[in-house]
Design an enzyme around this catalytic site. Structure first.
Site, PDB file in Angstrom:
ATOM      1  N   HIS A 291      55.953 -20.522 -12.279  1.00  0.00           N
ATOM      2  CA  HIS A 291      54.815 -19.971 -11.390  1.00  0.00           C
ATOM      3  C   HIS A 291      53.946 -19.116 -12.201  1.00  0.00           C
ATOM      4  O   HIS A 291      54.460 -18.175 -12.606  1.00  0.00           O
ATOM      5  CB  HIS A 291      55.591 -19.197 -10.226  1.00  0.00           C
ATOM      6  N   HIS A 334      57.749 -10.013  -4.707  1.00  0.00           N
ATOM      7  CA  HIS A 334      57.479  -9.046  -5.788  1.00  0.00           C
ATOM      8  C   HIS A 334      57.163  -7.740  -5.293  1.00  0.00           C
ATOM      9  O   HIS A 334      57.049  -7.638  -4.115  1.00  0.00           O
ATOM     10  CB  HIS A 334      56.310  -9.871  -6.782  1.00  0.00           C
ATOM     11  N   GLU A 340      47.318  -4.695  -2.704  1.00  0.00           N
ATOM     12  CA  GLU A 340      46.674  -6.017  -2.210  1.00  0.00           C
ATOM     13  C   GLU A 340      46.395  -6.175  -0.887  1.00  0.00           C
ATOM     14  O   GLU A 340      47.190  -6.041   0.027  1.00  0.00           O
ATOM     15  CB  GLU A 340      47.898  -7.106  -2.563  1.00  0.00           C
ATOM     16  N   HIS A 363      49.466  -4.963   1.352  1.00  0.00           N
ATOM     17  CA  HIS A 363      50.737  -4.817   0.737  1.00  0.00           C
ATOM     18  C   HIS A 363      50.498  -3.755  -0.185  1.00  0.00           C
ATOM     19  O   HIS A 363      49.799  -3.819  -1.415  1.00  0.00           O
ATOM     20  CB  HIS A 363      51.473  -5.909   0.197  1.00  0.00           C
ATOM     21  N   HIS A 369      57.035  -7.517  -0.904  1.00  0.00           N
ATOM     22  CA  HIS A 369      56.547  -8.505  -0.029  1.00  0.00           C
ATOM     23  C   HIS A 369      56.783  -9.771  -0.650  1.00  0.00           C
ATOM     24  O   HIS A 369      57.299  -9.816  -2.010  1.00  0.00           O
ATOM     25  CB  HIS A 369      55.171  -8.307   0.304  1.00  0.00           C
TER      26      HIS A 369
HETATM   27 FE   FE2 Z   1      51.480  -9.925  -3.439  1.00  0.00          FE
END
Ligand code: FE2
Length: 444
Positions: A291, A334, A340, A363, A369
């Site tokens: 990812h 993470h 964010e 977040h 989250h």
């Molecule tokens: Fe995030």
């Protein structure tokens, strides 16, 4: 909208003249002694005079009257635009907002773009030229003979519902949902709309929006410079009762003048407003396994003075192919040393149910989250075949290295805070099995 033309390129040195007055831009800035057509020359500086050439931004405007011709600025009352980051006690919880309410004319009368500004969250201080504010606009009417500019920051507008018909000193732009535009520090503009309109604004203090460096990606990719469009000169010569609204040190002020501020007949320079269609973004992603970090989706970045650390990045999650093998493909769980803010322009966000276009999530720094329980279970078992993700969707993120605080409006007055947001992670099950056979692990 007449005279709607654009020039392409990011940060280019352009010359633009209204076709009605060719030759309006003189060969030198202030000579001959008088400008062609009896115009006034005015420089708009977007960087310190002495900035390195690569970051030096300014434009010369050749206009019917100089901007200095106006009555004194007076305070302009505004209920929801603020840079008071201490009005609500700090709250580290995950935040989610349902779609922000757009008032109708029948409900509360006409509301224009300026009146419909609401500050949701932010950090920092325009007085020391570092920080950011996230605003939401909701409006139902055009601004008429009113123009707005920010003396505090560079504005990145993300319309979510309704087309914005924007008149600027540099010319006119039509910005539709799934397009963005940037109106830089000090540039005056007026917004007209078709009806109920809503969108997001990222305002960055003390840093310009730039294209991110591409490193090993090479010379092409992500947002390409040629896809950024700058309006062409288009003047109006109109005597009228005009109101100029200035955002200055987090407050609004208004001044009257007897003429339209959109009287620039020609201009040249590299400091301009511009727009960009998010469908033009060249998406890059992992094509074998694992990812990539969301930084691969950065459209524009406003860098702090620390290398590689942004005051704010503008990031999108566009429709794309997902082809990784043996990989949990959705966004990973993470905790981030960044704040964010996410919004959705259209469609269903791939990693979570209940996040809707026109709403948002925040977040905050180090707040955990990631995908909701249903997304985790489905993606842990999905067949590893190539597939399109986020079809019909456009989600975006304003990501900041600053720890953002929520305003009173964001916390309560907007009335769309989702108090049950944390529940999306509540059904997450434990799958731990100490008897698990290591030979089951895939080896690349
Ligand atoms: Fe995030």
């Amino acid at each position: 909208m007449d005279n709607l033309q654009y020039m392409s390129g990011f940060g280019n040195e352009f010359v633009s003249e209204d076709p009605r007055c060719l030759g309006a831009v003189p060969k030198n800035q202030n000579s001959p002694q008088t400008c062609p057509y009896g115009l006034y020359a005015e420089q708009l500086s977007g960087s310190a005079f002495t900035c390195p050439r690569t970051s030096n931004k300014r434009s010369w405007l050749y206009r019917i009257l100089p901007s200095a011709k106006h009555e004194p600025f007076k305070p302009y009352h505004h209920s929801f635009l603020t840079h008071d980051w201490d009005s609500v006690p700090p709250n580290p919880n995950q935040m989610r907002w349902a779609p922000f309410h757009i008032p109708s004319v029948q409900e509360i009368g006409k509301v224009d773009f300026v009146e419909g500004l609401h500050t949701l969250c932010g950090a920092g201080d325009p007085k020391v030229r570092t920080g950011l504010a996230v605003h939401v606009y909701t409006c139902n009417s055009g601004m008429g003979d009113k123009a707005f500019y920010s003396s505090d920051g560079n504005l990145l507008l993300v319309p979510q519902q309704g087309t914005l018909y924007i008149t600027t000193e540099f010319g006119k732009m039509v910005v539709e949902p799934n397009e963005i535009c940037v109106i830089q520090l000090g540039m005056r503009f007026s917004v007209n709309v078709d009806g109920m309109s809503r969108g997001y604004i990222l305002e960055v203090f003390g840093a310009s929006f730039e294209l991110p460096d591409l490193g090993p990606i090479g010379a092409n990719g992500l947002a390409n410079p040629r896809d950024f469009l700058t309006p062409t000169a288009c003047y109006e010569d109109r005597s009228c009762d005009y109101t100029i609204v200035s955002k200055y040190q987090g407050k609004l002020f208004c001044a009257k003048q007897d003429h339209s501020p959109f009287d620039v007949v020609g201009w040249h320079g590299n400091y301009t407003p511009y727009k960009y269609n998010l469908d033009r973004f060249m998406v890059i992603n992992a094509v074998k396994f694992d990812h990539a970090d969301p930084s691969i989706f950065t459209v524009l970045t406003a860098q702090s003075t620390r290398p590689g650390v942004a005051i704010a990045d503008f990031v999108i999650f566009p429709p794309r192919w997902s082809v990784q093998e043996h990989t949990f493909r959705p966004p990973y769980y993470h905790r981030n040393c960044m704040s964010e803010f996410m919004g959705i322009i259209k469609g269903d966000y791939e990693a979570k149910k209940g996040s809707l276009p026109g709403g948002g999530t925040l977040h905050s720094m180090m707040t955990p989250h990631g995908p909701d329980a249903a997304c985790f279970e489905a993606a842990s078992r999905e067949e590893m075949v190539p597939k399109v993700v986020a079809a019909g969707t456009q989600a975006f993120m304003f990501e900041s290295s600053m720890s953002m605080a929520i305003t009173n409006w964001g916390n309560e007055t907007c009335r769309v805070v989702d108090d049950e947001y944390f529940q999306c992670w509540a059904p997450i099950q434990k799958h731990f099995d100490p008897q698990w056979d290591p030979s089951e692990q895939f080896e690349e």
